[in-house]
Design an enzyme around this catalytic site. Structure first.
Site, PDB file in Angstrom:
ATOM      1  CE  LYS A  51      -3.752  -2.551   2.096  1.00  0.00           C
ATOM      2  NZ  LYS A  51      -4.574  -2.908   3.246  1.00  0.00           N
ATOM      3  CD  GLN A  95      -3.413  -4.498   6.375  1.00  0.00           C
ATOM      4  OE1 GLN A  95      -3.315  -3.522   5.636  1.00  0.00           O
ATOM      5  NE2 GLN A  95      -4.015  -5.605   5.988  1.00  0.00           N
ATOM      6  CG  ASP A 118      -9.651  -0.490   4.242  1.00  0.00           C
ATOM      7  OD1 ASP A 118      -9.251  -0.694   3.079  1.00  0.00           O
ATOM      8  OD2 ASP A 118      -9.004  -0.794   5.258  1.00  0.00           O
TER       9      ASP A 118
END
Ligand code: NAD
Length: 279
Positions: A51, A95, A118
């Site tokens: 990422k 995460q 997200d």
């Protein structure tokens, strides 16, 4: 056709990079993303590195906040609150999975829905299902972008999604529905999976069981999108028996090099979109 996820992702990233360069050329600040990682889970560390690399590639200003897994929930909530109120932060990502002493739901709810790159915050989930503007989760958005990039028609098609997770199965089913597909969701309790999947013009598998989908599960000429990633003997393996299914499918994604690169690319797109929402 073998769908080249890397190539599609790279061309979308080039577009994002152009947009970010244009912002800098106009003297504006560039979008910024905070990635929070707890502990030393090897898979999580590798995802996070990907990422950060993607952010560098498109010119997004990213910061990895790597905390020990002894970090308390209160500390983490404090950090998220600080990023929520920082006008120079556009995207916040924690995460997953998190250590068991941290309540994942409470944490995801703490991220401002406007910075929830997200797309996991309940407000974004509700908006997705209501058909309102929202941050869409990255993998489902990437799958639609991939179908579009390949010129694959969705409207009026039979789509079958295998897997009903909140991060892939359910939202990709909704996005396919929004694009006028007739959608079926199959899962671990589906009786006669092959009979259901064999109806699909577009088959999306998001399960995590290697080679679950074989030639007998697939209608001739179907488009097969393999989301699954399982490590088998050190190799990444999808849900689909690639060698067998490629003989019957009209288009198929490989693992690796299929959906994965699109997921990370959509994270960059979501960060840029969250930035633009504030402009
Ligand atoms: P999950 O692991 O939360 O759930 C798996 C789903 O599969 C469940 O809904 C279950 O009902 C269904 N299932 C289990 N066994 C089944 C069977 N035998 N037949 C039919 N359905 C069955 O799902 P997830 O988090 O969406 O992850 C699924 C897979 O996708 C994993 O391999 C994950 O690593 C991968 N993944 C890949 C990406 C990517 O970017 N490529 C992103 C997210 C997840």
């Amino acid at each position: 056709m073998i769908i080249d996820g890397k190539q599609i992702a790279s061309s979308i990233r080039a577009g994002i990079r152009q947009d970010v360069l244009r912002l800098s050329a106009q003297g504006r600040r560039v979008p910024s993303l905070k990635v929070i990682l707890l502990g030393e889970n090897l898979a999580s560390m590798s995802y996070v590195r990907g990422k950060i690399r993607a952010a560098e590639e498109v010119g997004i200003n990213s910061e990895l906040v790597h905390l020990p897994d002894t970090c308390t929930e209160a500390d983490l909530l404090g950090m998220i609150s600080k990023f929520n109120s920082d006008i120079d932060v556009d995207g916040i990502l924690v995460q997953l999975p998190l250590p068991s002493h941290i309540n994942e739901n409470r944490l995801l709810k703490a991220i401002s829905p406007q910075k929830d790159v997200d797309g996991f915050h309940p407000e974004n989930v509700a908006r997705l299902w209501l058909g309102e503007p929202c941050v869409q989760p990255c993998t489902p958005r990437g799958i639609i972008a991939m179908l579009d990039a390949c010129g694959i028609e969705i409207a009026g098609k039979e789509a079958v999604v295998v897997g009903r997770s909140n991060i892939v199965g359910k939202p990709v089913a909704k996005l396919l529905l929004d694009r006028q597909a007739t959608v079926t969701i199959a899962h671990s309790h589906t009786a006669n999976l092959a009979a259901v999947t064999a109806r699909a013009d577009i088959l999306v598998s998001a399960v995590g069981v290697p080679r679950l989908i074989t030639a007998r599960h697939v209608k001739k000429g179907a488009v097969v999108i393999d989301v699954g990633i399982t490590r088998v003997d050190g190799h990444l393996t999808g849900d689909v028996d690639f060698d067998e299914v490629r003989e019957v499918a009209s288009a198929i994604t490989p693992v690796p090099g299929g959906v994965g690169p699109l997921t990370i690319t959509m994270l960059m797109q979501n960060t840029l979109d969250c930035y633009r929402m504030k402009m």
